[in-house]
Design a protein around this motif. Sequence first.
Motif, PDB file in Angstrom:
ATOM      1  N   ASP A  35      29.074 -33.103 -42.457  1.00 54.66           N
ATOM      2  CA  ASP A  35      28.787 -32.200 -43.576  1.00 54.66           C
ATOM      3  C   ASP A  35      27.399 -31.580 -43.425  1.00 54.66           C
ATOM      4  O   ASP A  35      27.206 -30.397 -43.698  1.00 54.66           O
ATOM      5  N   GLU A  36      26.447 -32.388 -42.990  1.00 57.09           N
ATOM      6  CA  GLU A  36      25.096 -31.873 -42.766  1.00 57.09           C
ATOM      7  C   GLU A  36      25.108 -30.825 -41.660  1.00 57.09           C
ATOM      8  O   GLU A  36      24.472 -29.765 -41.785  1.00 57.09           O
ATOM      9  N   ALA A  37      25.847 -31.084 -40.588  1.00 58.75           N
ATOM     10  CA  ALA A  37      25.945 -30.119 -39.492  1.00 58.75           C
ATOM     11  C   ALA A  37      26.581 -28.818 -39.976  1.00 58.75           C
ATOM     12  O   ALA A  37      26.141 -27.718 -39.615  1.00 58.75           O
ATOM     13  N   ARG A  38      27.605 -28.935 -40.819  1.00 63.10           N
ATOM     14  CA  ARG A  38      28.266 -27.730 -41.335  1.00 63.10           C
ATOM     15  C   ARG A  38      27.321 -26.957 -42.264  1.00 63.10           C
ATOM     16  O   ARG A  38      27.297 -25.724 -42.234  1.00 63.10           O
ATOM     17  N   ALA A  39      26.544 -27.647 -43.067  1.00 60.59           N
ATOM     18  CA  ALA A  39      25.576 -26.978 -43.935  1.00 60.59           C
ATOM     19  C   ALA A  39      24.551 -26.212 -43.092  1.00 60.59           C
ATOM     20  O   ALA A  39      24.193 -25.077 -43.422  1.00 60.59           O
ATOM     21  N   ARG A  40      24.109 -26.818 -42.014  1.00 59.98           N
ATOM     22  CA  ARG A  40      23.174 -26.134 -41.121  1.00 59.98           C
ATOM     23  C   ARG A  40      23.840 -24.907 -40.490  1.00 59.98           C
ATOM     24  O   ARG A  40      23.212 -23.854 -40.323  1.00 59.98           O
ATOM     25  N   LEU A  41      25.110 -25.041 -40.146  1.00 58.02           N
ATOM     26  CA  LEU A  41      25.860 -23.917 -39.591  1.00 58.02           C
ATOM     27  C   LEU A  41      25.954 -22.782 -40.606  1.00 58.02           C
ATOM     28  O   LEU A  41      25.762 -21.613 -40.260  1.00 58.02           O
ATOM     29  N   ILE A  42      26.241 -23.101 -41.847  1.00 57.03           N
ATOM     30  CA  ILE A  42      26.314 -22.083 -42.896  1.00 57.03           C
ATOM     31  C   ILE A  42      24.985 -21.334 -42.997  1.00 57.03           C
ATOM     32  O   ILE A  42      24.959 -20.097 -43.069  1.00 57.03           O
ATOM     33  N   LEU A  43      23.892 -22.068 -42.984  1.00 52.01           N
ATOM     34  CA  LEU A  43      22.573 -21.431 -43.033  1.00 52.01           C
ATOM     35  C   LEU A  43      22.329 -20.542 -41.821  1.00 52.01           C
ATOM     36  O   LEU A  43      21.808 -19.425 -41.943  1.00 52.01           O
ATOM     37  N   GLU A  44      22.704 -21.022 -40.652  1.00 55.09           N
ATOM     38  CA  GLU A  44      22.515 -20.239 -39.436  1.00 55.09           C
ATOM     39  C   GLU A  44      23.358 -18.966 -39.465  1.00 55.09           C
ATOM     40  O   GLU A  44      22.870 -17.879 -39.123  1.00 55.09           O
TER      41      GLU A  44
END
Length: 109
Positions: free
Chosen positions: A43-52
């Motif tokens: 989930d943290e990785a996906r949140a970072r992806l959303i930001l990117e």
Amino acid sequence: MITLETLCVRIGNVPADEVQGWIDSDWLRPAGVRGHYLFREIDEARARLILELRDDMGINDEGMPVVLSLLDQLYAARRQMLRLREAISVPRDDELRSRVRALLASMRD
């Protein structure tokens, strides 16, 4: 697993209501219920992806579901291909392995 507050700090002090919007839009799918979410590493990785995608690539809120869906499909296909590769790498029936390899080779064209 981490809380919403911890996630917000880890991904760059993003406001909790913004992350809540991602959850409401089904871009993030944490465990738990509103007010008691627990986020996994993925989930943290996906949140970072959303930001990117948003900040670095300029994907807006209307385009985000499309991009995330396509990425999910790509990752699912990759996982399936890895499983298939593992399955055909195990010594089994040579005829079956040969047929699967021929099929995969024909898909490259």
